[in-house]
Design a protein around this motif. Structure first.
Motif, PDB file in Angstrom:
ATOM      1  N   LEU A  29       0.809  -1.215   0.000  1.00 52.08           N
ATOM      2  CA  LEU A  29       0.000   0.000   0.000  1.00 52.08           C
ATOM      3  C   LEU A  29       0.843   1.266   0.000  1.00 52.08           C
ATOM      4  N   THR A  30       0.306   2.275  -0.645  1.00 56.58           N
ATOM      5  CA  THR A  30       0.892   3.602  -0.533  1.00 56.58           C
ATOM      6  C   THR A  30       0.440   4.205   0.789  1.00 56.58           C
ATOM      7  N   GLU A  31       1.079   5.280   1.160  1.00 57.97           N
ATOM      8  CA  GLU A  31       0.667   5.976   2.384  1.00 57.97           C
ATOM      9  C   GLU A  31      -0.787   6.421   2.272  1.00 57.97           C
ATOM     10  N   ARG A  32      -1.147   6.947   1.144  1.00 57.89           N
ATOM     11  CA  ARG A  32      -2.526   7.415   0.930  1.00 57.89           C
ATOM     12  C   ARG A  32      -3.530   6.269   1.094  1.00 57.89           C
ATOM     13  N   GLU A  33      -3.200   5.101   0.567  1.00 56.94           N
ATOM     14  CA  GLU A  33      -4.100   3.956   0.668  1.00 56.94           C
ATOM     15  C   GLU A  33      -4.252   3.484   2.112  1.00 56.94           C
ATOM     16  N   LEU A  34      -3.208   3.616   2.891  1.00 60.45           N
ATOM     17  CA  LEU A  34      -3.249   3.216   4.298  1.00 60.45           C
ATOM     18  C   LEU A  34      -4.302   4.016   5.076  1.00 60.45           C
ATOM     19  N   PHE A  35      -4.543   5.248   4.646  1.00 60.07           N
ATOM     20  CA  PHE A  35      -5.484   6.137   5.338  1.00 60.07           C
ATOM     21  C   PHE A  35      -6.857   6.200   4.657  1.00 60.07           C
ATOM     22  N   TRP A  36      -7.057   5.442   3.590  1.00 58.28           N
ATOM     23  CA  TRP A  36      -8.307   5.452   2.847  1.00 58.28           C
ATOM     24  C   TRP A  36      -9.392   4.687   3.603  1.00 58.28           C
ATOM     25  N   SER A  37     -10.607   5.203   3.559  1.00 58.36           N
ATOM     26  CA  SER A  37     -11.770   4.451   4.038  1.00 58.36           C
ATOM     27  C   SER A  37     -12.925   4.694   3.073  1.00 58.36           C
ATOM     28  N   PRO A  38     -13.806   3.722   2.916  1.00 61.59           N
ATOM     29  CA  PRO A  38     -14.872   3.845   1.923  1.00 61.59           C
ATOM     30  C   PRO A  38     -15.941   4.878   2.278  1.00 61.59           C
ATOM     31  N   ASN A  39     -16.087   5.179   3.569  1.00 57.19           N
ATOM     32  CA  ASN A  39     -17.084   6.159   3.999  1.00 57.19           C
ATOM     33  C   ASN A  39     -16.782   6.586   5.431  1.00 57.19           C
ATOM     34  N   GLU A  40     -17.560   7.527   5.940  1.00 58.98           N
ATOM     35  CA  GLU A  40     -17.311   8.082   7.281  1.00 58.98           C
ATOM     36  C   GLU A  40     -17.506   7.065   8.403  1.00 58.98           C
ATOM     37  N   GLU A  41     -18.302   6.060   8.177  1.00 66.91           N
ATOM     38  CA  GLU A  41     -18.585   5.063   9.213  1.00 66.91           C
ATOM     39  C   GLU A  41     -17.606   3.890   9.198  1.00 66.91           C
ATOM     40  N   SER A  42     -16.733   3.853   8.219  1.00 69.49           N
ATOM     41  CA  SER A  42     -15.782   2.754   8.095  1.00 69.49           C
ATOM     42  C   SER A  42     -14.394   3.203   8.530  1.00 69.49           C
ATOM     43  N   ASN A  43     -13.594   2.244   8.949  1.00 69.35           N
ATOM     44  CA  ASN A  43     -12.241   2.533   9.408  1.00 69.35           C
ATOM     45  C   ASN A  43     -11.221   2.307   8.308  1.00 69.35           C
ATOM     46  N   SER A  44     -10.223   3.159   8.291  1.00 71.36           N
ATOM     47  CA  SER A  44      -9.068   2.942   7.417  1.00 71.36           C
ATOM     48  C   SER A  44      -8.192   1.865   8.048  1.00 71.36           C
ATOM     49  N   ILE A  45      -7.257   1.358   7.282  1.00 70.03           N
ATOM     50  CA  ILE A  45      -6.286   0.409   7.829  1.00 70.03           C
ATOM     51  C   ILE A  45      -5.492   1.078   8.947  1.00 70.03           C
ATOM     52  N   ALA A  46      -5.154   2.340   8.784  1.00 68.92           N
ATOM     53  CA  ALA A  46      -4.415   3.067   9.826  1.00 68.92           C
ATOM     54  C   ALA A  46      -5.194   3.079  11.143  1.00 68.92           C
ATOM     55  N   ILE A  47      -6.490   3.296  11.064  1.00 66.38           N
ATOM     56  CA  ILE A  47      -7.322   3.302  12.275  1.00 66.38           C
ATOM     57  C   ILE A  47      -7.388   1.913  12.894  1.00 66.38           C
ATOM     58  N   ILE A  48      -7.559   0.891  12.078  1.00 68.20           N
ATOM     59  CA  ILE A  48      -7.607  -0.479  12.595  1.00 68.20           C
ATOM     60  C   ILE A  48      -6.304  -0.804  13.323  1.00 68.20           C
ATOM     61  N   ILE A  49      -5.186  -0.403  12.747  1.00 64.72           N
ATOM     62  CA  ILE A  49      -3.885  -0.641  13.386  1.00 64.72           C
ATOM     63  C   ILE A  49      -3.790   0.114  14.706  1.00 64.72           C
ATOM     64  N   LYS A  50      -4.228   1.348  14.715  1.00 65.85           N
ATOM     65  CA  LYS A  50      -4.193   2.140  15.956  1.00 65.85           C
ATOM     66  C   LYS A  50      -5.017   1.448  17.043  1.00 65.85           C
ATOM     67  N   HIS A  51      -6.195   0.959  16.673  1.00 58.78           N
ATOM     68  CA  HIS A  51      -7.055   0.261  17.626  1.00 58.78           C
ATOM     69  C   HIS A  51      -6.397  -1.035  18.109  1.00 58.78           C
ATOM     70  N   MET A  52      -5.856  -1.819  17.189  1.00 61.72           N
ATOM     71  CA  MET A  52      -5.201  -3.067  17.600  1.00 61.72           C
ATOM     72  C   MET A  52      -4.051  -2.789  18.562  1.00 61.72           C
ATOM     73  N   SER A  53      -3.259  -1.767  18.267  1.00 61.91           N
ATOM     74  CA  SER A  53      -2.137  -1.425  19.127  1.00 61.91           C
ATOM     75  C   SER A  53      -2.620  -1.003  20.514  1.00 61.91           C
ATOM     76  N   GLY A  54      -3.637  -0.167  20.552  1.00 62.03           N
ATOM     77  CA  GLY A  54      -4.193   0.261  21.838  1.00 62.03           C
ATOM     78  C   GLY A  54      -4.693  -0.918  22.653  1.00 62.03           C
ATOM     79  N   ASN A  55      -5.342  -1.848  21.974  1.00 61.53           N
ATOM     80  CA  ASN A  55      -5.837  -3.043  22.642  1.00 61.53           C
ATOM     81  C   ASN A  55      -4.674  -3.883  23.174  1.00 61.53           C
ATOM     82  N   MET A  56      -3.673  -4.107  22.342  1.00 63.11           N
ATOM     83  CA  MET A  56      -2.539  -4.939  22.754  1.00 63.11           C
ATOM     84  C   MET A  56      -1.807  -4.345  23.954  1.00 63.11           C
TER      85      MET A  56
END
Length: 165
Positions: A29-56
């Protein structure tokens, strides 16, 4: 054969496989793709990673002696985009996984039935590990699915590629 030792070896390998496979997807992925989300209610990969890290970090820091839901954790903030670069996102990724793998290495077979707490609920260490196996696999699947959709025909298989038609 020591079943507890074999279990710990196996789950460590499965978590390692999940981490490596996800990283192979992220590398595409490009940096831009890492932050892409299909809509306001969906998470980007960057957000999912942030959440996983916080959980861990919350779950596996001092997990034998403190609740897995730390008072300092603000789960809702994990779903707010504040990273700016792929490097920052990957630093969170490594922080989470390093915290988790360090804790996993500290578990001996005699700990597996010990009771710990997550959100004030008792869990055996085995239950806590399996809870995380489910949770992390869920998010790994999301990350890979998003990445594969973004790359489309440029996608490079992460495991065994399909045979060409």
């Amino acid at each position: 054969m020591n079943i507890g030792r074999e279990y710990l070896k196996t789950v460590t390998q499965r978590f390692t496989d999940a981490k490596i496979t996800t990283e192979k997807a992220i590398e595409q992925l490009t940096e831009r793709e890492l932050f892409w989300s299909p809509n306001e209610e969906s998470n980007s990969i960057a957000i999912i990673i942030k959440h996983m890290s916080g959980n861990m970090v919350s779950r596996w820091t001092d997990f034998f002696t403190s609740d897995g839901e730390k008072p300092y954790r603000n789960r809702d903030d994990e779903f707010v985009e504040d990273s700016k670069t792929k490097e920052q996102v990957m630093e969170l990724w490594e922080l989470g996984w390093n915290t988790f793998f360090t804790a996993l290495k500290d578990i001996d077979e005699e700990h597996l039935l010990k009771t710990i707490t997550i959100r004030n609920e008792p869990h055996s260490v085995i239950e806590a590990i399996e809870r995380q196996m489910y949770h992390y696999s869920y998010h790994v699947g999301q990350i890979i699915y998003i990445a594969k959709n973004l790359k489309s025909s440029d996608w490079k298989s992460l495991t065994i590629p399909r045979k060409s038609k």
